[in-house]
Design a protein around this motif. Structure first.
Motif, PDB file in Angstrom:
ATOM      1  N   UNK A   1       3.138  -2.175   8.712  1.00  0.00           N
ATOM      2  CA  UNK A   1       2.984  -2.297   7.270  1.00  0.00           C
ATOM      3  C   UNK A   1       4.098  -1.616   6.471  1.00  0.00           C
ATOM      4  N   UNK A   2       4.749  -0.649   7.074  1.00  0.00           N
ATOM      5  CA  UNK A   2       5.788   0.085   6.342  1.00  0.00           C
ATOM      6  C   UNK A   2       6.853  -0.824   5.722  1.00  0.00           C
ATOM      7  N   UNK A   3       7.362  -1.829   6.463  1.00  0.00           N
ATOM      8  CA  UNK A   3       8.432  -2.650   5.875  1.00  0.00           C
ATOM      9  C   UNK A   3       7.981  -3.512   4.698  1.00  0.00           C
ATOM     10  N   UNK A   4       6.674  -3.790   4.596  1.00  0.00           N
ATOM     11  CA  UNK A   4       6.225  -4.691   3.530  1.00  0.00           C
ATOM     12  C   UNK A   4       5.541  -3.949   2.380  1.00  0.00           C
ATOM     13  N   UNK A   5       5.455  -2.622   2.457  1.00  0.00           N
ATOM     14  CA  UNK A   5       4.917  -1.851   1.334  1.00  0.00           C
ATOM     15  C   UNK A   5       6.008  -1.724   0.278  1.00  0.00           C
ATOM     16  N   UNK A   6       5.867  -2.460  -0.821  1.00  0.00           N
ATOM     17  CA  UNK A   6       6.932  -2.530  -1.818  1.00  0.00           C
ATOM     18  C   UNK A   6       6.509  -2.040  -3.202  1.00  0.00           C
ATOM     19  N   UNK A   7       5.207  -1.832  -3.417  1.00  0.00           N
ATOM     20  CA  UNK A   7       4.757  -1.448  -4.750  1.00  0.00           C
ATOM     21  C   UNK A   7       3.456  -0.657  -4.640  1.00  0.00           C
ATOM     22  N   UNK A   8       3.354   0.392  -5.460  1.00  0.00           N
ATOM     23  CA  UNK A   8       2.147   1.214  -5.539  1.00  0.00           C
ATOM     24  C   UNK A   8       1.816   1.395  -7.017  1.00  0.00           C
ATOM     25  N   UNK A   9       0.530   1.355  -7.347  1.00  0.00           N
ATOM     26  CA  UNK A   9       0.129   1.609  -8.737  1.00  0.00           C
ATOM     27  C   UNK A   9      -0.953   2.672  -8.782  1.00  0.00           C
ATOM     28  N   UNK A  10      -0.943   3.438  -9.870  1.00  0.00           N
ATOM     29  CA  UNK A  10      -1.884   4.532 -10.088  1.00  0.00           C
ATOM     30  C   UNK A  10      -2.994   4.047 -11.014  1.00  0.00           C
ATOM     31  N   UNK A  11      -4.230   4.055 -10.524  1.00  0.00           N
ATOM     32  CA  UNK A  11      -5.349   3.543 -11.303  1.00  0.00           C
ATOM     33  C   UNK A  11      -6.366   4.649 -11.581  1.00  0.00           C
ATOM     34  N   UNK A  12      -6.931   4.585 -12.766  1.00  0.00           N
ATOM     35  CA  UNK A  12      -8.073   5.435 -13.112  1.00  0.00           C
ATOM     36  C   UNK A  12      -9.054   4.557 -13.869  1.00  0.00           C
TER      37      UNK A  12
END
Length: 380
Positions: free
Chosen positions: A158-169
């Motif tokens: 999964x490391x190569x395809x992790x391209x975006x992270x978002x912070x949710x509340x």
């Protein structure tokens, strides 16, 4: 080699009536119509050819996994259906947006756990039509968030395809759910009693106090060290946007107020708006109208959120409502998302770019996908 003739090529800043040649190595040349086409020739009958759509945020898998309440579908079948729906909507690059944590139960957690396995295995098997990348939606108030994040962090697939992270509340009283009375009404509609809602609200508030800041710091540290794009989510207040910007966050995803969007734009942050908001003519949860953000020149990209077909239709809504010319509208679903995600090989009809392409017929203002190519291979 494939040559499309009798096409209207939507380039970054213009529309060219002409031909397009490509193969599995990429786009060879967009050019004016020639009298002697070579290769495998396809007549487009005057339809538009646009770059493949790039969707930075789609929860569509959740709809396939749970097509009805209490009717969970087999996860792999659900993923195949999700992939097909994206492809036929012209979405050639899909950021599967999986939630790390669920404040309303365990449905999203199971979808995440099954989804990352299916994503890795089906991608490796080469059976998916679109290219799938990973967008981790981090529910900062969830006690299990870090544990779930580590499942991806430690998985070499999964490391190569992790391209975006978002912070949710998604706490009641902030962001999308600032109106607590509206939130309570929604929970009543889900079948909860007033007492159950009160208990849930107190648990959410306690978790927010205990987990939000430490989870936020954990995610920020990972993204900074691993050069993964990081977005905020559902910003409402200037204070929220200013803090995110000060922390190095450069993407504001789905701001829920004009104030937040204007502030993000003024700070040179990329603003992602929801395509369904545009197609429906407004927010389903009473927040800012995305078309107003478009007309104000604040939006960098659109994302489908929960309906893949909304991407293309929203772009044409912008044209039909005279908010944008077609090349500018198409950039919101192609070049804009590509730039945000650092995908320099796609998003434009340009020599050397990947041959991710969509043939679009327009009937009475409504765009209809006729053909789709991913990496030069026809998938629809």
């Amino acid at each position: 080699m494939t040559r499309l003739i009798n096409a209207r090529l939507v380039l970054p800043h213009a529309i060219l009536d002409g031909d397009l040649t490509f193969d599995d190595t990429g786009i060879i040349a967009p050019e004016a119509t020639t009298s002697d086409p070579a290769g495998d020739v396809l007549d487009c009958d005057g339809d538009f050819i646009i770059p493949g759509i790039i969707d930075l945020h789609t929860d569509n898998l959740e709809r396939q996994v749970l097509p009805r309440v209490n009717a969970r579908w087999p996860s792999r079948s659900a993923f195949i259906a999700h992939d097909a729906q994206c492809a036929v909507a012209g979405v050639t690059t899909v950021f599967d947006s999986l939630s790390l944590g669920d404040i309303n139960g365990r449905d999203r957690i199971q979808t995440f756990e099954d989804g990352i396995d299916d994503l890795a295995e089906l991608s490796a098997a080469g059976v998916l039509r679109a290219e799938h990348l990973l967008h981790l939606r981090c529910e900062l108030i969830a006690p299990e968030m870090q544990e779930l994040f580590e499942m991806v962090r430690d998985d070499e697939r999964l490391k190569p395809i992790l391209r975006l992270v978002s912070l949710m509340d998604h706490s009641p009283g902030v962001g999308q759910y600032a109106d607590i009375a509206r939130w309570r009404k929604g929970r009543l509609g889900d079948g909860l009693t007033e007492i159950e809602i009160d208990v849930s609200l107190e648990e959410i508030r306690a978790n927010r106090i205990e987990h939000l800041e430490k989870n936020r710091a954990y995610v920020q540290s990972f993204c900074r060290e691993n050069h993964v794009a990081l977005a905020s989510h559902d910003d409402r207040l200037e204070e929220e946007v200013n803090r995110n910007h000060a922390d190095g966050i450069s993407i504001a995803e789905f701001p829920v107020s004009m104030t937040a969007a204007r502030c993000a734009h003024a700070l040179n942050m990329d603003v992602i708006a929801g395509a369904p908001n545009i197609v429906r003519g407004g927010s389903h949860s009473g927040n800012v109208n995305a078309m107003d953000l478009i007309r104000a020149g604040l939006v960098t990209a659109l994302a489908s959120d929960y309906v893949p077909s909304a991407m293309l239709e929203a772009a044409f809504c912008c044209v039909n409502q005279k908010a944008l010319p077609l090349p500018d509208a198409i950039r919101l679903i192609t070049d804009g998302p590509a730039r945000i995600a650092g995908l320099t090989d796609r998003g434009r009809i340009e020599a050397g770019h990947r041959a991710d392409l969509v043939q679009v017929h327009v009937h009475d203002g409504l765009p209809i996908v006729r053909r789709v190519w991913v990496g030069g291979r026809r998938v629809v």
